[in-house]
Structures are given as C-alpha cells and as structure tokens.
Scaffold this active site. Structure first.
Site, PDB file in Angstrom:
ATOM      1  N   HIS A  41       9.224 -23.889   9.239  1.00  0.00           N
ATOM      2  CA  HIS A  41       8.146 -24.517  10.005  1.00  0.00           C
ATOM      3  C   HIS A  41       6.763 -24.316   9.389  1.00  0.00           C
ATOM      4  O   HIS A  41       5.898 -25.193   9.525  1.00  0.00           O
ATOM      5  CB  HIS A  41       8.121 -23.958  11.432  1.00  0.00           C
TER       6      HIS A  41
ATOM      7  N   CYS B 152       3.060  -3.117   4.116  1.00  0.00           N
ATOM      8  CA  CYS B 152       2.186  -2.001   4.491  1.00  0.00           C
ATOM      9  C   CYS B 152       2.888  -1.273   5.636  1.00  0.00           C
ATOM     10  O   CYS B 152       4.103  -1.413   5.798  1.00  0.00           O
ATOM     11  CB  CYS B 152       0.762  -2.471   4.837  1.00  0.00           C
TER      12      CYS B 152
ATOM     13  N   ASP C   1       0.862  -1.176   0.000  1.00  0.00           N
ATOM     14  CA  ASP C   1       0.000   0.000   0.000  1.00  0.00           C
ATOM     15  C   ASP C   1       0.903   1.233   0.000  1.00  0.00           C
ATOM     16  O   ASP C   1       2.128   1.135  -0.189  1.00  0.00           O
ATOM     17  CB  ASP C   1      -0.997  -0.030   1.174  1.00  0.00           C
TER      18      ASP C   1
HETATM   19  C1  RB5 Z   1      -1.974   2.822   6.441  1.00  0.00           C
HETATM   20  O1  RB5 Z   1      -1.988   4.061   7.082  1.00  0.00           O
HETATM   21  C2  RB5 Z   1      -1.790   1.706   7.451  1.00  0.00           C
HETATM   22  O2  RB5 Z   1      -2.920   1.582   8.245  1.00  0.00           O
HETATM   23  C3  RB5 Z   1      -1.475   0.401   6.756  1.00  0.00           C
HETATM   24  O3  RB5 Z   1      -0.347   0.563   5.965  1.00  0.00           O
HETATM   25  C4  RB5 Z   1      -1.153  -0.796   7.627  1.00  0.00           C
HETATM   26  O4  RB5 Z   1      -0.196  -0.493   8.565  1.00  0.00           O
HETATM   27  C5  RB5 Z   1      -2.301  -1.516   8.194  1.00  0.00           C
HETATM   28  O5  RB5 Z   1      -2.137  -2.560   8.857  1.00  0.00           O
END
Ligand code: RB5
Length: 147
Positions: free
Chosen positions: A103, A70, A13
């Site tokens: 594992h 993320c 993301d």
């Molecule tokens: C985005 O702000 C953030 O919430 C996302 O990248 C992630 O960390 C969610 O688990």
C-alpha cells in the site's frame, strides 16, 4: 556469468546493533548483498546520523531499499522520513511488513530491537523484500507523500 546480487543498505544505532548483525546474516542468506553503514558497536551514537547515511546511499543509487534499526524503530524512522525520497515504515510483524510494501511502497524497513524479537524481525525482512507495491488506487496517495 555470476548473477549480480541486489544490494540492500542497512544501518542502526547502538540499541539496534545486535539485531542489525542478525539481519545482515538474513539478507545474505536470502541472496542479497548487505551494505552495512554502521554503527559498528554498542557504543552510544545518535540514530539520526545513521538514517542520514542510509538516505545518502539510496540517493546515490547504491541500493533501492534499506533497513534501519534502533531501540523502538521510531526515532530512526522519524529521521528517515525527513528525506523526501524515503518512505520509512516501522513494522512489528509480517502483516505490517507486507502491507507497507503493497500500500505505501515503503522503501525503508524500520524495526525496534527492544520491541521485536530476532525471528519476527527476520520474517519482516523477508516479506518486505519479496512483496511488490500494488499500485492502482495507492499510486496517487503514495505520490502525495513526496510533495
Ligand atoms: C537509544 O537509547 C534509543 O533512544 C533509540 O535507539 C531509539 O529507540 C529512539 O527512538
């Protein structure tokens, strides 16, 4: 004849975008083909969409392993693990990267760009891609994850 490079799918993301850029370079330096499924900027997106893209690519056979990034690695791993054919693990160091291959036979490596520095993340990636599943007593347990 040139050897065919093994493909690895990678997606993130917005929070993971910059680390994804670095991990793509690391994949190429290690001799893998990086199939980048986005996102392509730091503009806000929803991490489940990118886990879903990666799940589809693995289902289609474009690669057998993937990398998701993320902010924490948590949300995108939750989204990935909704897909039965994925075993996604959030790792924080080379030890967790190694053990989840040995594992859990993890096929998706998840990391948090707000948690794990680029050098550690690159170590995790290298170890994840070069460590085999141990099988044996772990076979039955991993099979139960797919129920
Ligand atoms: C985005 O702000 C953030 O919430 C996302 O990248 C992630 O960390 C969610 O688990």
């Amino acid at each position: 004849m040139p050897e065919t490079k093994q493909a690895v799918v990678i997606a993130s993301d917005h929070a993971g975008f910059q680390l994804k850029v670095e991990l793509k370079q690391q994949l190429e330096a290690l001799g893998f083909e990086a199939l980048d499924l986005g996102t392509d900027s730091v503009g806000s997106v929803d991490y489940p969409d990118f886990a879903d893209r990666l799940a589809a690519a693995i289902k289609e056979g474009r690669a057998s392993k993937g990398v998701l990034v993320c902010g924490t690695g948590i949300g995108i791993s939750m989204a990935a693990n909704r897909h039965r054919h994925l075993r996604a693990a959030v790792v924080h160091d080379a030890t967790t990267a190694r053990l989840t291959r040995q594992h859990n036979d993890a096929n998706v490596l998840c990391m948090g760009a707000r948690i794990t520095g680029a050098d550690v993340a690159k170590d995790c990636l290298r170890v994840f891609l070069t460590t085999d599943f141990e099988g044996g007593r772990h076979e039955n347990r991993v099979a139960k994850l797919g129920r």
